[in-house]
Motif scaffolding. Structure first.
Motif, PDB file in Angstrom:
ATOM      1  N   VAL A  82      -1.555  -0.980  11.048  1.00 12.60           N
ATOM      2  CA  VAL A  82      -0.411  -0.397  10.337  1.00 12.60           C
ATOM      3  C   VAL A  82       0.806  -1.242  10.691  1.00 12.60           C
ATOM      4  O   VAL A  82       1.185  -1.328  11.868  1.00 12.60           O
ATOM      5  CB  VAL A  82      -0.183   1.067  10.738  1.00 12.60           C
ATOM      6  CG1 VAL A  82       0.987   1.645   9.945  1.00 12.60           C
ATOM      7  CG2 VAL A  82      -1.444   1.903  10.526  1.00 12.60           C
ATOM      8  N   PHE A  83       1.417  -1.848   9.674  1.00 18.66           N
ATOM      9  CA  PHE A  83       2.532  -2.760   9.944  1.00 18.66           C
ATOM     10  C   PHE A  83       3.332  -3.033   8.670  1.00 18.66           C
ATOM     11  O   PHE A  83       2.810  -2.922   7.563  1.00 18.66           O
ATOM     12  CB  PHE A  83       2.001  -4.094  10.506  1.00 18.66           C
ATOM     13  CG  PHE A  83       1.119  -4.845   9.554  1.00 18.66           C
ATOM     14  CD1 PHE A  83       1.630  -5.846   8.737  1.00 18.66           C
ATOM     15  CD2 PHE A  83      -0.245  -4.560   9.464  1.00 18.66           C
ATOM     16  CE1 PHE A  83       0.810  -6.535   7.856  1.00 18.66           C
ATOM     17  CE2 PHE A  83      -1.067  -5.246   8.592  1.00 18.66           C
ATOM     18  CZ  PHE A  83      -0.546  -6.242   7.779  1.00 18.66           C
ATOM     19  N   PRO A  84       4.595  -3.424   8.832  1.00 18.58           N
ATOM     20  CA  PRO A  84       5.376  -3.898   7.690  1.00 18.58           C
ATOM     21  C   PRO A  84       5.150  -5.398   7.522  1.00 18.58           C
ATOM     22  O   PRO A  84       4.820  -6.092   8.485  1.00 18.58           O
ATOM     23  CB  PRO A  84       6.821  -3.629   8.137  1.00 18.58           C
ATOM     24  CG  PRO A  84       6.771  -3.819   9.620  1.00 18.58           C
ATOM     25  CD  PRO A  84       5.409  -3.331  10.061  1.00 18.58           C
ATOM     26  N   GLN A  85       5.319  -5.876   6.311  1.00 22.81           N
ATOM     27  CA  GLN A  85       5.288  -7.326   6.081  1.00 22.81           C
ATOM     28  C   GLN A  85       6.732  -7.822   6.107  1.00 22.81           C
ATOM     29  O   GLN A  85       7.572  -7.341   5.352  1.00 22.81           O
ATOM     30  CB  GLN A  85       4.649  -7.649   4.732  1.00 22.81           C
ATOM     31  CG  GLN A  85       3.200  -7.261   4.648  1.00 22.81           C
ATOM     32  CD  GLN A  85       2.582  -7.599   3.310  1.00 22.81           C
ATOM     33  OE1 GLN A  85       2.815  -8.666   2.747  1.00 22.81           O
ATOM     34  NE2 GLN A  85       1.782  -6.685   2.785  1.00 22.81           N
ATOM     35  N   PHE A  90       2.977 -11.219   9.129  1.00 23.86           N
ATOM     36  CA  PHE A  90       2.868 -10.163  10.125  1.00 23.86           C
ATOM     37  C   PHE A  90       4.128 -10.107  10.982  1.00 23.86           C
ATOM     38  O   PHE A  90       4.752 -11.151  11.217  1.00 23.86           O
ATOM     39  CB  PHE A  90       1.694 -10.434  11.081  1.00 23.86           C
ATOM     40  CG  PHE A  90       0.402 -10.755  10.433  1.00 23.86           C
ATOM     41  CD1 PHE A  90      -0.248  -9.813   9.652  1.00 23.86           C
ATOM     42  CD2 PHE A  90      -0.195 -11.994  10.606  1.00 23.86           C
ATOM     43  CE1 PHE A  90      -1.466 -10.099   9.048  1.00 23.86           C
ATOM     44  CE2 PHE A  90      -1.408 -12.295  10.015  1.00 23.86           C
ATOM     45  CZ  PHE A  90      -2.036 -11.338   9.233  1.00 23.86           C
ATOM     46  N   PRO A  91       4.453  -8.952  11.538  1.00 26.42           N
ATOM     47  CA  PRO A  91       5.438  -8.933  12.622  1.00 26.42           C
ATOM     48  C   PRO A  91       4.911  -9.795  13.771  1.00 26.42           C
ATOM     49  O   PRO A  91       3.695  -9.883  13.982  1.00 26.42           O
ATOM     50  CB  PRO A  91       5.491  -7.457  13.031  1.00 26.42           C
ATOM     51  CG  PRO A  91       4.967  -6.701  11.854  1.00 26.42           C
ATOM     52  CD  PRO A  91       3.959  -7.616  11.208  1.00 26.42           C
ATOM     53  N   THR A 133       5.904  -3.590   2.138  1.00 23.46           N
ATOM     54  CA  THR A 133       6.698  -4.804   1.939  1.00 23.46           C
ATOM     55  C   THR A 133       7.944  -4.452   1.142  1.00 23.46           C
ATOM     56  O   THR A 133       7.914  -3.547   0.301  1.00 23.46           O
ATOM     57  CB  THR A 133       5.877  -5.893   1.210  1.00 23.46           C
ATOM     58  OG1 THR A 133       6.719  -7.014   0.948  1.00 23.46           O
ATOM     59  CG2 THR A 133       5.279  -5.401  -0.080  1.00 23.46           C
ATOM     60  N   GLY A 134       9.030  -5.135   1.448  1.00 28.63           N
ATOM     61  CA  GLY A 134      10.273  -4.889   0.724  1.00 28.63           C
ATOM     62  C   GLY A 134      10.298  -5.515  -0.652  1.00 28.63           C
ATOM     63  O   GLY A 134      11.170  -5.222  -1.464  1.00 28.63           O
ATOM     64  N   LEU A 171       2.348  -0.494   0.179  1.00 26.36           N
ATOM     65  CA  LEU A 171       3.460   0.109  -0.556  1.00 26.36           C
ATOM     66  C   LEU A 171       4.487  -0.991  -0.773  1.00 26.36           C
ATOM     67  O   LEU A 171       5.051  -1.536   0.185  1.00 26.36           O
ATOM     68  CB  LEU A 171       4.071   1.265   0.236  1.00 26.36           C
ATOM     69  CG  LEU A 171       5.264   1.963  -0.427  1.00 26.36           C
ATOM     70  CD1 LEU A 171       4.850   2.590  -1.759  1.00 26.36           C
ATOM     71  CD2 LEU A 171       5.855   3.010   0.499  1.00 26.36           C
ATOM     72  N   HIS A 172       4.711  -1.355  -2.041  1.00 24.05           N
ATOM     73  CA  HIS A 172       5.651  -2.428  -2.391  1.00 24.05           C
ATOM     74  C   HIS A 172       7.045  -1.870  -2.652  1.00 24.05           C
ATOM     75  O   HIS A 172       7.224  -0.685  -2.895  1.00 24.05           O
ATOM     76  CB  HIS A 172       5.158  -3.166  -3.643  1.00 24.05           C
ATOM     77  CG  HIS A 172       3.862  -3.869  -3.449  1.00 24.05           C
ATOM     78  ND1 HIS A 172       2.648  -3.271  -3.716  1.00 24.05           N
ATOM     79  CD2 HIS A 172       3.578  -5.112  -2.984  1.00 24.05           C
ATOM     80  CE1 HIS A 172       1.681  -4.119  -3.436  1.00 24.05           C
ATOM     81  NE2 HIS A 172       2.210  -5.235  -2.990  1.00 24.05           N
TER      82      HIS A 172
END
Length: 198
Positions: A82-85, A90-91, A133-134, A171-172
């Protein structure tokens, strides 16, 4: 199924943390065993040390600096990240997790003929990524070619285990979407994990 659930986000109240909580609760309800590895809360050091790099081709490779994480990885049947792009990647702390824990003798072994590597994580049957991702979908897929998915599926999962269930739920446009869309994504995560068999 024993799941190693890896969270990589510095904020305890982040959406990634909410995704991890949803995943953990759903898996436990489904009868799975969950080991939550919160890389920030466990103060994981992502830096590959000089000794680790110098000994990269030693047999056996010295994983003593990350032996707890290696032990948790070796007993898992599944891995869920579980992570944000960030910057289509990757972080740094998650990249360090791969660099240090997915080491020779653990995730793979070097072929004696040189060049290729041989998968060693045969215990891992499930490899999922729950990410955000933002950027909008079209930027990630059409402009960038979905680099995180490619790295995970072709560059990590395929080189470390064979015949596994790979899936990525993203989730974009994270920074601009409504709360309703965020809740819908949590429901999507819940439904996907609820369908997992033991």
């Amino acid at each position: 199924m024993r799941i190693l659930l890896v969270l990589a986000h510095p904020l305890e109240d982040s959406f990634a943390a909410a995704v991890a909580k949803t995943a953990e609760e759903t898996l436990v309800i489904g009868g799975h065993q969950v080991d939550l590895l919160d890389l920030y809360r466990e103060n994981f050091d992502p830096r590959l040390s000089e000794a680790e790099r110098r000994g990269y081709f030693d047999e056996p490779y010295d994983t003593s600096a990350v032996e707890d994480i290696v032990a948790r990885l070796r007993v898992a049947d599944g891995l869920i990240l579980v992570f944000p792009q960030w910057w289509f990647n990757f972080p740094a702390i998650l990249k360090g997790f791969f660099d240090r824990a997915f080491a020779p003798g653990i995730a793979f072994r070097h072929d004696s003929a040189g060049g290729r590597i041989v998968p060693q994580l045969s215990n891992i049957r499930l490899f999922w990524a729950l990410t955000t991702t933002g950027s909008p979908w079209w930027v990630v897929h059409l402009y960038m070619g979905n680099p995180v998915r490619r790295l995970l599926k072709r560059g990590i999962a395929a080189f470390c285990s064979k015949r596994l269930d790979f899936r990525m739920l993203t989730l974009h446009d994270m920074d601009r979407i409504s709360q309703a869309r965020r809740l819908a994504h949590l429901a999507r995560v819940r439904n996907a994990l609820a369908a997992l068999s033991l």
